[in-house]
Scaffold this motif. Structure first.
Motif, PDB file in Angstrom:
ATOM      1  N   LEU A  16      13.152  10.642 -14.116  1.00 31.73           N
ATOM      2  CA  LEU A  16      13.530   9.459 -13.469  1.00 31.73           C
ATOM      3  C   LEU A  16      13.066   8.164 -12.912  1.00 31.73           C
ATOM      4  O   LEU A  16      13.713   6.776 -13.976  1.00 31.73           O
ATOM      5  CB  LEU A  16      14.648   8.735 -11.842  1.00 31.73           C
ATOM      6  CG  LEU A  16      16.684   9.530 -12.347  1.00 31.73           C
ATOM      7  CD1 LEU A  16      16.763  10.104 -10.661  1.00 31.73           C
ATOM      8  CD2 LEU A  16      17.178   9.298 -13.062  1.00 31.73           C
ATOM      9  N   LEU A  17      11.935   8.161 -12.418  1.00 34.67           N
ATOM     10  CA  LEU A  17      10.743   6.969 -12.410  1.00 34.67           C
ATOM     11  C   LEU A  17      10.360   7.021 -13.350  1.00 34.67           C
ATOM     12  O   LEU A  17       9.596   5.413 -13.729  1.00 34.67           O
ATOM     13  CB  LEU A  17       9.638   7.535 -11.287  1.00 34.67           C
ATOM     14  CG  LEU A  17      10.550   7.325  -9.747  1.00 34.67           C
ATOM     15  CD1 LEU A  17       9.301   7.897  -8.798  1.00 34.67           C
ATOM     16  CD2 LEU A  17      10.757   6.111  -8.949  1.00 34.67           C
ATOM     17  N   GLY A  18       9.680   7.739 -14.104  1.00 34.90           N
ATOM     18  CA  GLY A  18       9.601   7.295 -15.331  1.00 34.90           C
ATOM     19  C   GLY A  18      10.665   6.814 -16.512  1.00 34.90           C
ATOM     20  O   GLY A  18       9.612   6.153 -17.312  1.00 34.90           O
ATOM     21  N   GLN A  19      11.281   6.600 -16.442  1.00 37.52           N
ATOM     22  CA  GLN A  19      12.366   5.946 -17.214  1.00 37.52           C
ATOM     23  C   GLN A  19      12.466   4.549 -16.920  1.00 37.52           C
ATOM     24  O   GLN A  19      12.453   3.333 -17.739  1.00 37.52           O
ATOM     25  CB  GLN A  19      13.589   6.539 -16.947  1.00 37.52           C
ATOM     26  CG  GLN A  19      15.515   5.682 -17.123  1.00 37.52           C
ATOM     27  CD  GLN A  19      16.198   6.451 -17.391  1.00 37.52           C
ATOM     28  OE1 GLN A  19      16.179   7.365 -16.670  1.00 37.52           O
ATOM     29  NE2 GLN A  19      17.276   6.183 -18.015  1.00 37.52           N
ATOM     30  N   VAL A  20      12.231   4.728 -15.878  1.00 36.17           N
ATOM     31  CA  VAL A  20      12.414   3.336 -14.947  1.00 36.17           C
ATOM     32  C   VAL A  20      10.607   2.243 -15.264  1.00 36.17           C
ATOM     33  O   VAL A  20      10.906   1.155 -15.950  1.00 36.17           O
ATOM     34  CB  VAL A  20      12.393   3.035 -13.250  1.00 36.17           C
ATOM     35  CG1 VAL A  20      11.853   0.851 -12.797  1.00 36.17           C
ATOM     36  CG2 VAL A  20      13.857   2.943 -13.072  1.00 36.17           C
ATOM     37  N   ASP A  21       9.774   2.962 -15.381  1.00 35.13           N
ATOM     38  CA  ASP A  21       8.418   3.069 -15.413  1.00 35.13           C
ATOM     39  C   ASP A  21       8.318   2.504 -17.628  1.00 35.13           C
ATOM     40  O   ASP A  21       7.701   1.369 -17.827  1.00 35.13           O
ATOM     41  CB  ASP A  21       7.411   3.780 -15.866  1.00 35.13           C
ATOM     42  CG  ASP A  21       6.406   4.092 -14.337  1.00 35.13           C
ATOM     43  OD1 ASP A  21       6.465   2.883 -12.699  1.00 35.13           O
ATOM     44  OD2 ASP A  21       6.226   5.506 -13.492  1.00 35.13           O
ATOM     45  N   SER A  22       8.363   3.413 -17.875  1.00 37.22           N
ATOM     46  CA  SER A  22       8.678   3.467 -19.414  1.00 37.22           C
ATOM     47  C   SER A  22      10.026   1.515 -19.839  1.00 37.22           C
ATOM     48  O   SER A  22       9.543   0.855 -20.220  1.00 37.22           O
ATOM     49  CB  SER A  22       9.872   4.351 -20.244  1.00 37.22           C
ATOM     50  OG  SER A  22       8.630   4.891 -20.031  1.00 37.22           O
ATOM     51  N   ALA A  77      11.732  -6.573  -9.382  1.00 40.05           N
ATOM     52  CA  ALA A  77      13.203  -6.041  -9.686  1.00 40.05           C
ATOM     53  C   ALA A  77      12.706  -4.362 -10.248  1.00 40.05           C
ATOM     54  O   ALA A  77      13.234  -3.475  -9.636  1.00 40.05           O
ATOM     55  CB  ALA A  77      14.207  -6.760 -11.420  1.00 40.05           C
ATOM     56  N   ILE A  78      11.633  -3.879 -10.712  1.00 39.77           N
ATOM     57  CA  ILE A  78      11.374  -2.367 -11.225  1.00 39.77           C
ATOM     58  C   ILE A  78      10.942  -2.429 -10.203  1.00 39.77           C
ATOM     59  O   ILE A  78      11.319  -0.693  -9.292  1.00 39.77           O
ATOM     60  CB  ILE A  78      10.407  -2.746 -11.629  1.00 39.77           C
ATOM     61  CG1 ILE A  78      10.369  -3.119 -13.772  1.00 39.77           C
ATOM     62  CG2 ILE A  78       9.260  -1.067 -12.381  1.00 39.77           C
ATOM     63  CD1 ILE A  78      11.538  -1.969 -14.338  1.00 39.77           C
ATOM     64  N   GLY A  79      10.352  -2.697  -8.686  1.00 43.88           N
ATOM     65  CA  GLY A  79      10.241  -2.383  -7.320  1.00 43.88           C
ATOM     66  C   GLY A  79      11.320  -1.820  -7.112  1.00 43.88           C
ATOM     67  O   GLY A  79      10.700  -0.723  -6.106  1.00 43.88           O
TER      68      GLY A  79
END
Length: 176
Positions: free
Chosen positions: A130-136, A79-81
């Motif tokens: 945005l990608l950093g938000q998803v990584d966190s 899901a994260i991917g």
């Protein structure tokens, strides 16, 4: 049941795209009235609108994910991917989506010049955010805590507790 998180992310981004267009149209009217067209202000404001609305979309899809996925396993990683892929696709569409506003804002003949290079840098920085938000979220820093085992399996928990209770009752009788 397999859920399609990419489709959900795309839905959230499509909703954000409509809001971006509406907000940019309103901004363009304001800037035209104020005489700010063909200035960096219009370019920066367009990128800021894109970044803010995109962040709202990411927050929405992550909230859905967090409420549906009960534990962090393979489904969580997939899901994260999927959300990251949707962000990358959304970024690739950004210049086309905002192109009309960029053409009105950029100095004549500067669509490939320094101002547009700066705008691309701002868009890339916003997408990285945005990608950093998803990584966190994926690492669990901002994700909701998973449910406890007894909350995920209430029937099994009740049966195990009943068996333990019966065993303790039998042991108590045998002791007296």
């Amino acid at each position: 049941m397999k859920r399609d998180y990419r489709a959900r992310a795309d839905w959230h981004f499509a909703k954000a795209d409509k809001a971006i267009t509406a907000d940019c149209d309103a901004m363009l009217a304001q800037h035209a009235a104020a005489g700010l067209l063909q200035s960096g202000a219009t370019l920066k404001k367009s990128v800021k609108i894109w970044a803010n609305r995109s962040e709202e979309a990411v927050t929405g899809v992550l909230a859905e994910m967090g409420s549906v996925i009960e534990k962090r396993d393979k489904e969580w990683s997939q899901a994260i991917g999927s959300v990251k892929q949707a962000i990358e696709a959304h970024r690739l569409k950004a210049e086309d989506q905002l192109g009309r506003y960029f053409r009105m804002a950029a100095p004549p003949g500067d669509m490939d010049g320094g101002a547009m290079k700066a705008v691309r840098g701002l868009l890339d920085a916003a997408a990285q955010g945005l990608l950093g938000q998803v990584d966190s979220f994926g690492d669990g820093w901002t994700a909701p805590r998973p449910k406890k085992w007894n909350e995920r399996h209430p029937v099994a928990f009740a049966v195990i507790m009943a068996i333990i209770g019966a065993a303790l009752a039998l042991a108590g009788r045998a002791a007296f």
